[in-house]
Every structure is written in structure tokens, then in C-alpha cells.
Motif scaffolding. Sequence first.
Motif, mmCIF file in Angstrom:
data_model
loop_
_atom_site.group_PDB
_atom_site.id
_atom_site.type_symbol
_atom_site.label_atom_id
_atom_site.label_comp_id
_atom_site.label_asym_id
_atom_site.label_seq_id
_atom_site.Cartn_x
_atom_site.Cartn_y
_atom_site.Cartn_z
ATOM 1 N N PRO A 19 0.815 -1.225 0.000
ATOM 2 C CA PRO A 19 0.000 0.000 0.000
ATOM 3 C C PRO A 19 0.848 1.274 0.000
ATOM 4 O O PRO A 19 0.512 2.242 -0.685
ATOM 5 N N ASP A 20 1.950 1.299 0.754
ATOM 6 C CA ASP A 20 2.814 2.486 0.790
ATOM 7 C C ASP A 20 3.404 2.787 -0.579
ATOM 8 O O ASP A 20 3.455 3.946 -1.007
ATOM 9 N N ALA A 21 3.877 1.750 -1.278
ATOM 10 C CA ALA A 21 4.455 1.945 -2.602
ATOM 11 C C ALA A 21 3.393 2.416 -3.590
ATOM 12 O O ALA A 21 3.643 3.304 -4.407
ATOM 13 N N ALA A 22 2.204 1.833 -3.513
ATOM 14 C CA ALA A 22 1.123 2.236 -4.415
ATOM 15 C C ALA A 22 0.735 3.691 -4.172
ATOM 16 O O ALA A 22 0.583 4.469 -5.127
ATOM 17 N N ASP A 23 0.600 4.085 -2.911
ATOM 18 C CA ASP A 23 0.234 5.472 -2.595
ATOM 19 C C ASP A 23 1.267 6.457 -3.135
ATOM 20 O O ASP A 23 0.924 7.482 -3.717
ATOM 21 N N GLU A 61 2.703 5.875 -20.037
ATOM 22 C CA GLU A 61 1.329 6.319 -20.263
ATOM 23 C C GLU A 61 0.372 5.161 -20.476
ATOM 24 O O GLU A 61 -0.815 5.282 -20.209
ATOM 25 N N GLU A 62 0.895 4.027 -20.976
ATOM 26 C CA GLU A 62 0.075 2.846 -21.195
ATOM 27 C C GLU A 62 0.990 1.640 -21.332
ATOM 28 O O GLU A 62 2.177 1.782 -21.611
ATOM 29 N N PRO A 63 0.457 0.425 -21.153
ATOM 30 C CA PRO A 63 1.293 -0.770 -21.291
ATOM 31 C C PRO A 63 1.619 -1.061 -22.751
ATOM 32 O O PRO A 63 0.916 -0.632 -23.661
ATOM 33 N N GLU A 64 2.710 -1.799 -22.953
ATOM 34 C CA GLU A 64 3.049 -2.310 -24.278
ATOM 35 C C GLU A 64 2.196 -3.552 -24.536
ATOM 36 O O GLU A 64 1.650 -4.158 -23.610
ATOM 37 N N GLU A 65 2.109 -3.965 -25.783
ATOM 38 C CA GLU A 65 1.241 -5.076 -26.174
ATOM 39 C C GLU A 65 1.560 -6.385 -25.451
ATOM 40 O O GLU A 65 0.660 -7.140 -25.082
ATOM 41 N N ASP A 66 2.850 -6.677 -25.224
ATOM 42 C CA ASP A 66 3.218 -7.957 -24.621
ATOM 43 C C ASP A 66 3.453 -7.883 -23.101
ATOM 44 O O ASP A 66 3.904 -8.847 -22.494
ATOM 45 N N ASP A 67 3.137 -6.752 -22.481
ATOM 46 C CA ASP A 67 3.297 -6.599 -21.032
ATOM 47 C C ASP A 67 2.281 -7.418 -20.263
ATOM 48 O O ASP A 67 1.157 -7.641 -20.728
ATOM 49 N N THR A 68 2.675 -7.833 -19.071
ATOM 50 C CA THR A 68 1.711 -8.313 -18.087
ATOM 51 C C THR A 68 1.366 -7.103 -17.231
ATOM 52 O O THR A 68 2.264 -6.348 -16.831
ATOM 53 N N VAL A 69 0.099 -6.906 -16.974
ATOM 54 C CA VAL A 69 -0.363 -5.753 -16.208
ATOM 55 C C VAL A 69 -0.963 -6.243 -14.905
ATOM 56 O O VAL A 69 -1.847 -7.099 -14.907
ATOM 57 N N TYR A 70 -0.441 -5.719 -13.806
ATOM 58 C CA TYR A 70 -0.966 -6.018 -12.480
ATOM 59 C C TYR A 70 -1.595 -4.756 -11.927
ATOM 60 O O TYR A 70 -1.191 -3.650 -12.284
ATOM 61 N N GLU A 71 -2.572 -4.920 -11.057
ATOM 62 C CA GLU A 71 -3.140 -3.763 -10.385
ATOM 63 C C GLU A 71 -3.245 -4.081 -8.907
ATOM 64 O O GLU A 71 -3.846 -5.088 -8.524
ATOM 65 N N HIS A 72 -2.597 -3.245 -8.107
ATOM 66 C CA HIS A 72 -2.606 -3.393 -6.658
ATOM 67 C C HIS A 72 -2.865 -2.033 -6.033
ATOM 68 O O HIS A 72 -2.147 -1.066 -6.329
ATOM 69 N N HIS A 73 -3.885 -1.949 -5.190
ATOM 70 C CA HIS A 73 -4.202 -0.725 -4.447
ATOM 71 C C HIS A 73 -4.387 0.459 -5.392
ATOM 72 O O HIS A 73 -3.995 1.580 -5.075
ATOM 73 N N GLY A 74 -4.941 0.211 -6.578
ATOM 74 C CA GLY A 74 -5.208 1.263 -7.549
ATOM 75 C C GLY A 74 -4.057 1.597 -8.476
ATOM 76 O O GLY A 74 -4.204 2.400 -9.389
ATOM 77 N N LEU A 75 -2.890 0.995 -8.263
ATOM 78 C CA LEU A 75 -1.724 1.250 -9.109
ATOM 79 C C LEU A 75 -1.581 0.145 -10.143
ATOM 80 O O LEU A 75 -1.595 -1.034 -9.812
ATOM 81 N N ARG A 76 -1.426 0.552 -11.394
ATOM 82 C CA ARG A 76 -1.145 -0.402 -12.468
ATOM 83 C C ARG A 76 0.364 -0.557 -12.596
ATOM 84 O O ARG A 76 1.105 0.425 -12.573
ATOM 85 N N VAL A 92 7.149 -4.897 -4.469
ATOM 86 C CA VAL A 92 7.630 -3.525 -4.553
ATOM 87 C C VAL A 92 7.135 -2.789 -3.319
ATOM 88 O O VAL A 92 5.936 -2.786 -3.023
ATOM 89 N N ASP A 93 8.065 -2.164 -2.597
ATOM 90 C CA ASP A 93 7.728 -1.417 -1.387
ATOM 91 C C ASP A 93 8.312 -0.017 -1.495
ATOM 92 O O ASP A 93 9.168 0.246 -2.345
#
Length: 122
Positions: A19-23, A61-76, A92-93
Amino acid sequence: MSTDTAPDADATPKIEVTPDAADEALGLLESEELDTGVAGLRLFVQQGGCAGLSYGMRFDEEPEEDDTVYEHHGLRVFVDPASMNYIEGSVVDYEDGLQGAGFHVENPNVVSECGCGESFRT
């Protein structure tokens, strides 16, 4: 592009964010006037440092086509396939201490780090 926003209860997310890293990252994204619904933090591994590999982070600004996208605490978080091989299972902290503030990657794949902690080997 694959998306991993709601992993199964039995599956461990490949990349987690505290949460701290996402904030902190969301605040920085907003200060750059980037849309947090699309933009995100890119986490990657690059050649360099005395141990051979180092982490890199930047806002995209946006992911690349072959990226894996994660979302934690509102952060992509965007991770390319080559980097995933080195950082799968990482957390990630954000730390704010006497020796300075910054993002930190806790990587279970690391077998050794350099003395300054800036690079690693898997």
C-alpha cells in the motif's frame, strides 16, 4: 497484453505492491498529470551494476502489447516478458528512512547482491 488484476485465491501474484508503494507511485503519477486508470509504473530489469543486473522503474502512459499488467491498491504495474523471468514473485515497497526515501524491490530470485545493494544476480 495479459492482465492479472484478480488472481485466484490459490495463485500467488507474480508481482505485488505494498500500500505504501502504491500510494507514493499514484501521487507521483498524478503530479505528472498522467491518467492513473491507464498509466502505470513500469518495473524492469536491465544489464548493469557490479553484480550484473539492476532494477529500473519509470512511469508509462500505457502498457506495451506484450506486457503483463498487475493492479494493486489502484496502481497499475507493467512488466515485460524478459524482465518477468528475473522478478517473478517480487514485492515492490516504498521506504522512507534515515538513509533516504525510495522504492525497493524484494526479489525472492536473487542469489547475491552487490555491496551497495544497487545490483543483483539470480
